[in-house]
Design a protein around this motif. Structure first.
Motif, short mmCIF file in Angstrom:
data_model
loop_
_atom_site.label_atom_id
_atom_site.label_comp_id
_atom_site.label_asym_id
_atom_site.label_seq_id
_atom_site.Cartn_x
_atom_site.Cartn_y
_atom_site.Cartn_z
N CYS A 119 0.80 -1.23 0.00
CA CYS A 119 0.00 0.00 0.00
C CYS A 119 0.82 1.27 0.00
O CYS A 119 0.30 2.34 -0.29
CB CYS A 119 -0.98 -0.01 1.18
N ARG A 120 2.11 1.18 0.32
CA ARG A 120 2.98 2.37 0.31
C ARG A 120 3.82 2.48 -0.96
O ARG A 120 4.61 3.42 -1.10
CB ARG A 120 3.91 2.35 1.54
N ALA A 151 -2.04 7.28 0.90
CA ALA A 151 -2.24 6.39 -0.24
C ALA A 151 -3.32 6.96 -1.16
O ALA A 151 -3.17 6.99 -2.39
CB ALA A 151 -2.63 4.99 0.23
#
Length: 275
Positions: A119-120, A151
């Motif tokens: 997610c990063r 995000a």
């Protein structure tokens, strides 16, 4: 409901006050398996007026053991998912793991899912955003809910405002997860609809045997608490025989138990929103 979700579900008859559901098998095991699950989900959600997205992974990249099942090939998996979506008149989603996969999968699905561990990854988020598809980002097990705004910001900065955020539990020790329901309203502050990943939040990862464990007996508890906390949608993996599933069987809901649970959740949702 967000305008992009209204557009996504425009081919379905549903109660706009209902939560939406992302559901299906963990992975494309076979065309027959996806179609069996899809038929059941479509019928149940139509009866209960729940907007539905059919999900399955065409490739499993994040596996505990190198011997774990990863899929039958990208073209086969994506093709089965697209075929099922057309057959049942449903939007479909799958997860991606690289920039190249974003472009490849976008030709087959309506929503690109970013796995929690990724997610990063800025370039991955940007690649998914540039496809113009809806992007569903799962919260990393190592992140707080409020930090997921970054995000969402990355995707919007790339020119795509069709963002969903998904809560899937937070690492608790080495082999368990815990759900902090404060993350639902916190992530909603980003302006994105928030989904509760019911089944993955019940995983028990990093088991010594190399196969992830789970607590499927708590699926109802997690789902009900998420609806009470105001989640916009639910994510539930389901299978006719979880014990024989090729991936994540330890935390999936048995398919014939889904309808009864959804009936309870629809009633709870109506009480929460006053419908």
């Amino acid at each position: 409901m967000s305008p992009f979700l209204q557009d996504l579900f425009k081919g379905q008859q549903y109660d706009p006050k209902n939560f939406f559901l992302i559901a299906g098998p963990c992975v494309v095991e076979s065309e027959a398996n996806v179609f069996e699950i899809g038929a059941h989900l479509a019928a149940v959600c139509k009866r209960l007026s729940i907007p539905l997205v059919l999900k399955a992974s065409y490739r499993k990249a994040n596996r505990t053991s190198a011997s774990s099942f990863t899929g039958h090939g990208d073209t086969f998996g994506l093709g089965v998912l697209q075929k099922a979506g057309v057959h049942f008149g449903l939007p479909v989603t799958t997860d991606i793991h690289s920039e190249a996969e974003a472009d490849a999968a976008a030709g087959y699905v309506d929503i690109l899912q970013i796995p929690a561990f990724l997610c990063r990854q800025t370039e991955l988020l940007n690649a998914a955003a540039r496809t113009g598809k809806i992007v569903n980002v799962k919260k990393g097990q190592f992140l707080s809910g409020p930090s997921m705004k970054f995000a969402a910001d990355k995707i919007r900065a790339a020119g795509n405002d069709k963002v969903i955020l998904t809560e899937r539990g937070t690492t608790f020790g080495y082999q368990d997860l815990v759900v902090d329901y404060r993350n639902i309203p916190w992530m909603q502050e980003s302006g994105a609809p928030v989904v509760m990943d019911v089944t993955h939040s019940l995983q028990q990862p990093n088991q010594a045997g190399g196969v992830t464990g789970g607590n499927p007996q708590l699926i109802g508890t997690i789902a009900k608490a998420a609806i009470a906390a105001g989640a916009n949608g639910l994510f539930i993996e389901t299978h006719p025989d979880p014990a024989c599933a090729l991936s994540d069987g330890a935390n999936m809901l048995k398919l014939d138990l889904l309808e009864g649970l959804l009936e309870q959740l629809v009633r709870l949702r109506a009480a929460v929103v006053g419908g």
